[in-house]
Design a protein around this motif. Structure first.
Motif, mmCIF file in Angstrom:
data_model
loop_
_atom_site.group_PDB
_atom_site.id
_atom_site.type_symbol
_atom_site.label_atom_id
_atom_site.label_comp_id
_atom_site.label_asym_id
_atom_site.label_seq_id
_atom_site.Cartn_x
_atom_site.Cartn_y
_atom_site.Cartn_z
ATOM 1 N N ARG A 191 0.518 -0.995 0.350
ATOM 2 C CA ARG A 191 0.062 0.096 -0.923
ATOM 3 C C ARG A 191 0.968 1.381 0.030
ATOM 4 O O ARG A 191 1.967 1.363 0.345
ATOM 5 N N LYS A 192 0.201 2.406 -0.305
ATOM 6 C CA LYS A 192 0.766 3.314 -0.459
ATOM 7 C C LYS A 192 1.153 4.014 0.878
ATOM 8 O O LYS A 192 0.122 3.913 2.115
ATOM 9 N N PRO A 193 1.571 4.828 1.145
ATOM 10 C CA PRO A 193 2.292 5.366 2.762
ATOM 11 C C PRO A 193 0.564 6.220 3.582
ATOM 12 O O PRO A 193 0.220 7.222 2.585
ATOM 13 N N LEU A 194 0.514 5.779 4.395
ATOM 14 C CA LEU A 194 -0.815 6.710 5.066
ATOM 15 C C LEU A 194 -2.450 5.549 4.615
ATOM 16 O O LEU A 194 -2.868 6.805 4.305
ATOM 17 N N GLU A 195 -2.278 5.129 3.111
ATOM 18 C CA GLU A 195 -3.831 4.972 2.996
ATOM 19 C C GLU A 195 -4.378 3.869 4.021
ATOM 20 O O GLU A 195 -5.831 4.792 3.361
#
Length: 165
Positions: A147-151
């Motif tokens: 996942r992308k950061p803070l997604e």
């Protein structure tokens, strides 16, 4: 001063003023032949080290000159055949060690009297080149997509209380 051990009379020494030919005649024919060989070697090294010699400009290749050893096709075919049809009630796919055990017991290869591999590493290389073994990739597989950061992170700080005691 040159010294040599003589089995018959003890050490043989050359006196400082003695002629080398007289000394070699006194020592014997075996050492004379050796000294002639040494003189020939000295002459050839002097010839090679001559600065006018064109052979100094020629280099010798360090590449492998003899052909590399190749296993007989019958051995390779028999290893692959044993891999797909396990011998002697073996109820699994044989690996390199099992093939190394069963290969010398094969009657076809025994009658042919051809050299057989003696290392399981050699059999592994043959299986690898024929495509019977596939090497593992060095990267670990990721089960899920990263996942992308803070997604997917949600934070709620309203319910947090700081208790000081």
């Amino acid at each position: 001063m040159a010294r040599r051990m003589d089995a018959r009379s003890g050490p043989v020494a050359r006196s400082p003023g003695e002629d080398p030919s007289c000394f070699s005649a006194r020592i014997g024919p075996g050492d004379r032949a050796f000294s002639q060989l040494g003189q020939e070697m000295a002459q050839t090294t002097c010839e090679i080290r001559d600065p006018q010699d064109p052979a100094l400009l020629c280099s010798c290749s360090r590449a492998h000159q003899a052909p590399y050893f190749r296993w007989d096709e019958r051995v390779i075919k028999r290893i692959v055949a044993m891999r797909f049809t396990p011998p002697a009630n073996l109820k699994r796919v044989p690996g390199p060690r099992a093939l190394l055990y069963y290969l010398p017991r094969d009657p076809e290869l025994q009658s042919a009297q051809i050299p057989l591999p003696r290392s399981s590493r050699t059999i592994w290389k043959i299986l690898h080149t024929t495509g019977c073994l596939i090497s593992r990739s060095k990267e670990l597989p990721h089960p899920n997509e990263l996942r992308k950061p803070l997604e997917e992170i949600q934070m709620d700080a309203e319910g947090c209380r700081l208790c000081l005691a």
